[in-house]
Write a protein that holds these residues in place. Structure first.
Motif, PDB file in Angstrom:
ATOM      1  N   LYS A 182       0.817  -1.210   0.000  1.00 33.43           N
ATOM      2  CA  LYS A 182       0.000   0.000   0.000  1.00 33.43           C
ATOM      3  C   LYS A 182       0.856   1.268   0.000  1.00 33.43           C
ATOM      4  CE  LYS A 182      -3.985  -2.038   2.378  1.00 33.43           C
ATOM      5  NZ  LYS A 182      -4.822  -1.999   3.613  1.00 33.43           N
ATOM      6  N   LYS A 183       2.073   1.189   0.554  1.00 30.28           N
ATOM      7  CA  LYS A 183       2.911   2.371   0.636  1.00 30.28           C
ATOM      8  C   LYS A 183       3.375   2.790  -0.763  1.00 30.28           C
ATOM      9  CE  LYS A 183       4.746   1.485   5.266  1.00 30.28           C
ATOM     10  NZ  LYS A 183       5.969   1.239   6.074  1.00 30.28           N
ATOM     11  N   PRO A 184       3.270   4.063  -1.086  1.00 35.20           N
ATOM     12  CA  PRO A 184       3.745   4.514  -2.404  1.00 35.20           C
ATOM     13  C   PRO A 184       5.254   4.379  -2.501  1.00 35.20           C
ATOM     14  CG  PRO A 184       3.185   6.389  -1.007  1.00 35.20           C
ATOM     15  CD  PRO A 184       2.740   5.160  -0.272  1.00 35.20           C
ATOM     16  N   LYS A 185       5.697   3.885  -3.622  1.00 30.86           N
ATOM     17  CA  LYS A 185       7.131   3.709  -3.824  1.00 30.86           C
ATOM     18  C   LYS A 185       7.791   5.052  -4.113  1.00 30.86           C
ATOM     19  CE  LYS A 185       6.779  -1.005  -5.591  1.00 30.86           C
ATOM     20  NZ  LYS A 185       7.089  -1.920  -6.725  1.00 30.86           N
ATOM     21  N   LYS A 186       8.887   5.301  -3.415  1.00 29.48           N
ATOM     22  CA  LYS A 186       9.612   6.546  -3.628  1.00 29.48           C
ATOM     23  C   LYS A 186      10.362   6.480  -4.952  1.00 29.48           C
ATOM     24  CE  LYS A 186      10.335   7.442   1.297  1.00 29.48           C
ATOM     25  NZ  LYS A 186      11.341   7.686   2.373  1.00 29.48           N
ATOM     26  N   PRO A 187      10.219   7.532  -5.742  1.00 26.53           N
ATOM     27  CA  PRO A 187      10.960   7.529  -7.014  1.00 26.53           C
ATOM     28  C   PRO A 187      12.457   7.566  -6.765  1.00 26.53           C
ATOM     29  CG  PRO A 187       9.988   9.684  -6.589  1.00 26.53           C
ATOM     30  CD  PRO A 187       9.442   8.764  -5.543  1.00 26.53           C
ATOM     31  N   ALA A 188      13.174   6.899  -7.623  1.00 26.67           N
ATOM     32  CA  ALA A 188      14.627   6.879  -7.493  1.00 26.67           C
ATOM     33  C   ALA A 188      15.187   8.279  -7.735  1.00 26.67           C
ATOM     34  CB  ALA A 188      15.226   5.897  -8.487  1.00 26.67           C
ATOM     35  N   PRO A 189      16.187   8.687  -6.988  1.00 26.51           N
ATOM     36  CA  PRO A 189      16.757  10.026  -7.183  1.00 26.51           C
ATOM     37  C   PRO A 189      17.360  10.178  -8.579  1.00 26.51           C
ATOM     38  CG  PRO A 189      18.188   8.693  -5.782  1.00 26.51           C
ATOM     39  CD  PRO A 189      16.911   7.927  -5.959  1.00 26.51           C
ATOM     40  N   VAL A 190      17.145  11.366  -9.150  1.00 27.56           N
ATOM     41  CA  VAL A 190      17.664  11.660 -10.485  1.00 27.56           C
ATOM     42  C   VAL A 190      19.081  12.190 -10.343  1.00 27.56           C
ATOM     43  CG1 VAL A 190      17.344  12.995 -12.585  1.00 27.56           C
ATOM     44  CG2 VAL A 190      15.351  12.146 -11.313  1.00 27.56           C
ATOM     45  N   LEU A 191      20.034  11.473 -10.907  1.00 28.03           N
ATOM     46  CA  LEU A 191      21.438  11.869 -10.820  1.00 28.03           C
ATOM     47  C   LEU A 191      21.785  12.778 -11.996  1.00 28.03           C
ATOM     48  CD1 LEU A 191      23.022   8.422  -9.862  1.00 28.03           C
ATOM     49  CD2 LEU A 191      22.264  10.273  -8.341  1.00 28.03           C
ATOM     50  N   LYS A 192      22.365  13.956 -11.642  1.00 25.60           N
ATOM     51  CA  LYS A 192      22.721  14.932 -12.667  1.00 25.60           C
ATOM     52  C   LYS A 192      24.195  15.295 -12.542  1.00 25.60           C
ATOM     53  CE  LYS A 192      18.126  17.056 -12.860  1.00 25.60           C
ATOM     54  NZ  LYS A 192      17.368  18.323 -12.745  1.00 25.60           N
ATOM     55  N   SER A 193      24.705  15.873 -13.624  1.00 28.91           N
ATOM     56  CA  SER A 193      26.111  16.302 -13.638  1.00 28.91           C
ATOM     57  C   SER A 193      26.240  17.629 -14.382  1.00 28.91           C
ATOM     58  CB  SER A 193      27.004  15.263 -14.324  1.00 28.91           C
ATOM     59  OG  SER A 193      26.949  14.030 -13.631  1.00 28.91           O
ATOM     60  N   ASN A 194      27.215  18.409 -13.942  1.00 27.97           N
ATOM     61  CA  ASN A 194      27.615  19.612 -14.682  1.00 27.97           C
ATOM     62  C   ASN A 194      28.854  19.279 -15.510  1.00 27.97           C
ATOM     63  OD1 ASN A 194      25.674  21.499 -13.924  1.00 27.97           O
ATOM     64  ND2 ASN A 194      26.747  22.010 -12.023  1.00 27.97           N
ATOM     65  N   VAL A 195      28.755  19.497 -16.801  1.00 31.71           N
ATOM     66  CA  VAL A 195      29.859  19.175 -17.700  1.00 31.71           C
ATOM     67  C   VAL A 195      30.238  20.432 -18.482  1.00 31.71           C
ATOM     68  CG1 VAL A 195      30.638  17.719 -19.593  1.00 31.71           C
ATOM     69  CG2 VAL A 195      29.032  16.798 -17.899  1.00 31.71           C
TER      70      VAL A 195
END
Length: 205
Positions: free
Chosen positions: A109-122
């Protein structure tokens, strides 16, 4: 008590057999008397119908009531536990199973937490062919490169030497969507403007 129950059944059987033998004996005695009269020359009286012996029904032995004793109570206290074990699941196992099912239902029943979005500065250095290359047009072409998860940032001109400048431009990428080698290849395809592409820095956000 089982011994007395067996004797009682035998006594009833013997009584039934004695009754049958008594009837047979009476019939034989009457026939013997008639035979003696016949031998003496006396007329036989009207034959009286012989009593037909009723079939003796075998009395069913009475069920012997087992007397309950204190010993029985001592040895029967585990019957309930044995019955539970025969059912294949003890009370403790049932409690554990229900607890596991409840926990699984609550987790579903618990909502699944979305996976963190990994970002980078290039930061990229893009070199032109020579000093005659129009850097404004080159930057416009570079910014025209589109990839999902790619965002172009600030830019500036950096002196290389002999009057030639290169384009230094920053980007923000989503690591899962944008591959740096793919990005380099797409910029390198701008052959009219671009000689080479170098990665100056790559920092995780």
């Amino acid at each position: 008590m089982q011994l007395f129950g067996g004797l009682e059944g035998r006594v009833e059987k013997l009584e039934a057999e004695n009754a049958h033998l008594f009837n047979v004996t009476n019939i034989l005695a009457r026939r013997l008397a008639e035979l003696e009269k016949l031998l003496d020359g006396q007329p036989l009286a009207a034959s009286v119908p012989e009593p037909v012996a009723k079939p003796v029904t075998k009395a069913e032995p009475k069920p012997v009531k087992k007397e309950e004793s204190d010993d029985d109570d001592d040895f029967n206290f585990g019957d309930d536990d044995e019955e539970e074990e025969e059912k294949g699941e003890t009370e403790m196992q049932k409690m554990k199973r229900l607890a596991a099912e409840k926990k699984a239902a609550e987790a579903a029943k618990k909502p699944k937490k979305p996976a963190p979005v990994l970002k980078s500065n290039v930061v990229l250095d893009i070199k032109p062919w020579d000093d005659e290359t129009d850097l404004d047009e080159m930057e416009k072409a570079v910014r025209g490169v589109f990839m999902e998860g790619l965002t172009w940032g600030d830019s500036k001109r950096v002196e290389i030497g002999f009057g030639i400048k290169k384009l230094r431009i920053s980007t923000c990428i989503i690591d899962e969507l944008v591959g740096l080698y793919d990005l380099e290849d797409k910029i390198q395809e701008l052959e009219d403007f671009v000689q080479s592409v170098d990665i100056v820095s790559h920092n995780k956000i």
